[in-house]
Design an enzyme around this catalytic site. Structure first.
Site, mmCIF file in Angstrom:
data_model
loop_
_atom_site.group_PDB
_atom_site.id
_atom_site.type_symbol
_atom_site.label_atom_id
_atom_site.label_comp_id
_atom_site.label_asym_id
_atom_site.label_seq_id
_atom_site.Cartn_x
_atom_site.Cartn_y
_atom_site.Cartn_z
ATOM 1 N N LYS A 1 0.857 -1.182 0.000
ATOM 2 C CA LYS A 1 0.000 0.000 0.000
ATOM 3 C C LYS A 1 0.896 1.236 0.000
ATOM 4 C CE LYS A 1 -4.070 0.271 0.475
ATOM 5 N NZ LYS A 1 -5.128 0.262 -0.563
ATOM 6 N N THR B 1 -3.608 -5.119 0.788
ATOM 7 C CA THR B 1 -2.994 -3.806 0.952
ATOM 8 C C THR B 1 -3.857 -2.918 1.844
ATOM 9 O OG1 THR B 1 -3.998 -2.810 -1.021
ATOM 10 C CG2 THR B 1 -1.932 -4.014 -1.319
ATOM 11 N N ASP B 2 -5.169 -3.119 1.825
ATOM 12 C CA ASP B 2 -6.045 -2.348 2.706
ATOM 13 C C ASP B 2 -5.745 -2.652 4.172
ATOM 14 O OD1 ASP B 2 -8.451 -0.503 2.764
ATOM 15 O OD2 ASP B 2 -9.201 -2.158 3.980
ATOM 16 N N PHE C 1 34.042 27.319 -11.301
ATOM 17 C CA PHE C 1 33.916 26.185 -12.224
ATOM 18 C C PHE C 1 34.710 26.486 -13.482
ATOM 19 C CE2 PHE C 1 31.544 23.431 -15.310
ATOM 20 C CZ PHE C 1 31.919 22.224 -14.725
ATOM 21 N N ARG D 1 30.820 32.227 -8.716
ATOM 22 C CA ARG D 1 29.462 31.926 -9.143
ATOM 23 C C ARG D 1 28.595 31.610 -7.928
ATOM 24 N NH1 ARG D 1 28.970 25.624 -11.295
ATOM 25 N NH2 ARG D 1 30.030 24.654 -9.517
ATOM 26 N N GLN E 1 30.588 18.279 -7.285
ATOM 27 C CA GLN E 1 31.029 16.952 -6.841
ATOM 28 C C GLN E 1 31.922 17.061 -5.609
ATOM 29 O OE1 GLN E 1 30.914 17.995 -9.995
ATOM 30 N NE2 GLN E 1 30.611 16.318 -11.460
ATOM 31 N N ASN F 1 22.121 20.870 -9.800
ATOM 32 C CA ASN F 1 22.786 22.174 -9.816
ATOM 33 C C ASN F 1 21.761 23.225 -10.244
ATOM 34 O OD1 ASN F 1 24.526 24.329 -9.989
ATOM 35 N ND2 ASN F 1 26.147 23.179 -11.013
ATOM 36 N N HIS G 1 21.098 26.322 -11.465
ATOM 37 C CA HIS G 1 21.922 27.320 -12.142
ATOM 38 C C HIS G 1 21.389 28.738 -11.941
ATOM 39 C CE1 HIS G 1 24.085 24.100 -14.073
ATOM 40 N NE2 HIS G 1 22.977 23.624 -14.613
#
Length: 287
Positions: free
Chosen positions: A12, A57-58, A154, A171, A214, A240, A242
């Protein structure tokens, strides 16, 4: 051609559960999303349609609600362990239980019973338990949005005929962290561990002069392992986010790293894991 049944499980998904504890005029709120998956002697239900081995599942949904009333909900890892162990111990046809829980934060806004949905990250956990007594706990978080407005560069990357990105020595570095950390033991003070792992992630992000996302990911995972002995592995997913400098020259204005366009897509996606050299086998925990 011969055909066989492969690995399978059922359960569930996303049982929404809110537990209110009334302590006089002061109320305490727990808001969680519970998903359970069970596996075991399920060949017959797939091959012949017989449901004799199936816990509906109930019923799994109802068990989560009943256990919230009977046992309460404190740390989500402990509640997941309670459910997973119950499913395996109570049903001989169930050999393995996986329980995943997300927790949504609420903040008190006055009085004893008024709350606002918090803007923090979502806390997560995944618990596995099987009839052989193996148990694993992976805690985590998602949507932890962080940003450094400087101290990020970078450059020095591969350049080919399709490269248009310009190198930068200053940056914005922003990401929405999804982190999962594996506990060496299924028994821990999960509340304290969560708070301190989260703080370690934030401290490392803020304190790392980044030459790549990284590098930042590795620094964050390393800080967790150095500070939390109960954790043996950290896995992270970091898009990332940007931020591009807007060209204001057409308007007769300079732009010394002050006005940016925050792009939502496409985005770079960095994923990685950091683990102790002697960490126990991870296969069971990450299924």
């Amino acid at each position: 051609m011969s055909v066989i049944l492969g690995p399978n499980r059922y359960g569930k998904a996303e049982t929404r559960l809110v537990r209110v504890v009334r302590d006089g005029g002061v109320h305490h709120l727990k808001d969680i999303n519970v998903s359970s998956s069970l596996s075991g002697e399920m060949a017959a239900v797939h091959l012949t349609g017989s449901n004799a081995a199936v816990l509906p599942t109930d019923t799994q949904k109802n068990t989560a609600y009943a256990f919230a009333r009977k046992h309460g909900v404190d740390q989500i890892e402990d509640f997941a362990l309670l459910l997973a162990r119950h499913f395996v111990r109570s049903q001989p046809t169930i050999h393995h239980a996986r329980v995943e829980i997300d927790e949504y934060g609420w903040e008190r806004i006055g009085g004893g019973h008024s709350f606002v949905r918090g803007g923090r990250e979502v806390r997560t956990c995944v618990v596995h338990h099987d009839r052989d007594g193996r148990t694993s706990v992976v805690s985590g978080l998602k949507d932890l949005v962080v940003l450094n407005s400087t101290d990020s560069e970078f450059h020095g990357y591969i350049v080919d005929e399709y490269t248009t990105l310009r190198p930068t020595t200053d940056r914005i570095l922003a990401t929405a962290v999804t982190a999962h950390w594996r506990h060496a033991s299924p028994e821990a003070d999960f509340g304290k561990s969560y708070a301190e792992v989260r703080q370690s992630l934030l401290d490392a992000f803020a304190g790392t002069y980044s030459l790549s996302l990284q590098q930042t990911l590795y620094a964050m995972g390393t800080r967790v392992l150095e500070s939390r002995p109960e954790v043996c592995e950290v896995r992270m997913r970091m898009p990332n986010k940007h931020h591009f400098l807007v060209d204001l020259e057409p308007f007769g204005l300079d732009n010394d790293n002050e006005v940016f366009y925050a792009a939502d897509r496409p985005y770079g996606l960095i994923e990685g894991s950091v683990l102790r050299e002697d960490a126990p086998d991870a296969a069971f925990a990450w299924e």
